[in-house]
Motif scaffolding. Structure first.
Motif, PDB file in Angstrom:
ATOM      1  N   GLU A 120     -23.153  16.274 -19.433  1.00 36.81           N
ATOM      2  CA  GLU A 120     -23.920  16.689 -18.384  1.00 36.81           C
ATOM      3  C   GLU A 120     -24.125  15.937 -17.032  1.00 36.81           C
ATOM      4  OE1 GLU A 120     -26.836  18.420 -18.060  1.00 36.81           O
ATOM      5  OE2 GLU A 120     -25.931  19.184 -20.574  1.00 36.81           O
TER       6      GLU A 120
ATOM      7  N   GLU B  67     -24.745  12.839 -22.459  1.00 39.30           N
ATOM      8  CA  GLU B  67     -24.825  12.462 -21.731  1.00 39.30           C
ATOM      9  C   GLU B  67     -23.439  12.611 -20.931  1.00 39.30           C
ATOM     10  OE1 GLU B  67     -25.855   8.752 -18.559  1.00 39.30           O
ATOM     11  OE2 GLU B  67     -26.046   8.432 -20.297  1.00 39.30           O
TER      12      GLU B  67
ATOM     13  N   GLU C 189     -26.230  10.472 -28.061  1.00 34.65           N
ATOM     14  CA  GLU C 189     -26.999  10.882 -27.040  1.00 34.65           C
ATOM     15  C   GLU C 189     -25.957  10.146 -25.873  1.00 34.65           C
ATOM     16  OE1 GLU C 189     -29.696   9.889 -30.159  1.00 34.65           O
ATOM     17  OE2 GLU C 189     -27.557   8.926 -29.835  1.00 34.65           O
TER      18      GLU C 189
END
Length: 295
Positions: free
Chosen positions: A285, A282, A278
């Motif tokens: 992104e 992130e 995760e």
């Protein structure tokens, strides 16, 4: 503390790194130098070209066979087609780097004389010839960012090197390596009279073009393992595969993802916590949203 770097060249005492000379075939490099070849190294931006050239210079100078010098010619880009300004910049950087890296002040003492004797279209050839004649070892010249040059400045650089080529190694560098984003055959040079000259015709003494590739998956794993060794922070299963899948091993992306996930996202406050999928997603992104233009 070491960290990931996205603004090379890499400094091994400050940055996680893959040994630069492990990324290309050093046996081939040494053979080309021994055979007095002039050749090209090219690769996309932010892949570690400059780091590799600096490492090669250090390795060659640590031996007893050659005097190697790294020179970045990009400062002459602003001269564009002004050969006088461009060559003064390039010759000046050669002299400056000889003093900085080799402790050799002689090239700097010859600069004005070379321009008086040979003018801007022969000054670099003159300087390199005199240096080769007076140095105790054959010279290996590593020219970086060559394809940043424009117009007649680039033509003059290539043709002065080509003119000195027959005199190697007694009166010109034994090897000249040209480094840039493109292979020299892809240069399209516009002279001041609008003539288009290809790099291959201006520098037809090139014997080989080498390309610096991306990191392998093994390289990526080794790079991130250095973070774990430095901080104790581990990566969850699957994260390494994800990084390689998303970056294809492109060195800037590999380092940028690592820096974003391990330092920018405050994971450094909790080194006992692993870097999860995760967190890495992130980080990806955030890099996309930031739209960095390095590559």
């Amino acid at each position: 503390m070491k960290t990931f770097t996205t603004a090379g060249p890499v400094k091994p005492d400050e940055h996680y790194n893959i040994p630069a000379l492990s990324r290309w075939d050093t046996d081939e490099i040494h053979r080309l130098i021994q055979e007095k070849r002039y050749f090209v190294l090219h690769a996309p931006r932010q892949t570690g070209k400059t780091t590799c050239l600096l490492a090669l210079m250090a390795e060659l100078n640590a031996g007893k066979d050659y005097t190697a010098l790294y020179v970045n010619v990009e400062p002459a880009q602003a001269a564009r087609g002004n050969v006088e300004a461009g060559m003064r910049t390039i010759v000046g950087v050669v002299a400056q780097n000889a003093r900085r890296y080799l402790g050799d002040r002689r090239p700097g003492q010859w600069v004005d004389e070379t321009f008086r004797e040979s003018g801007s279209h022969g000054a670099l050839q003159n300087l390199l010839s005199r240096w080769s004649e007076e140095d105790d070892r054959p010279i290996v010249l590593l020219l970086d960012e060559v394809d940043s040059l424009v117009g007649d400045t680039l033509i003059s650089l290539l043709r002065q090197i080509r003119a000195g080529y027959p005199d190697r190694p007694e009166a010109f560098p034994q090897t000249v390596l040209l480094c840039g984003v493109r292979d020299i055959r892809d240069y399209r040079i516009h002279s001041d009279d609008n003539e288009i000259i290809t790099g291959g015709s201006a520098f037809n003494i090139k014997s080989k073009s080498l390309r610096l590739g991306n990191f392998s998956q093994k390289d990526v794993m080794a790079l991130y393992a250095q973070h774990t060794e430095e901080t104790g922070q581990v990566f969850e299963n699957g994260v390494m595969d994800y990084i390689f899948e998303q970056t294809a091993g492109q060195p800037w992306l590999v380092n940028a993802l690592g820096y974003e996930a391990c330092f920018e996202m405050r994971a450094d406050q909790h080194r006992t916590r692993p870097i999860t999928m995760e967190i890495m997603m992130e980080a990806r992104e955030r890099l996309i949203e930031r739209r960095d233009t390095h590559i």
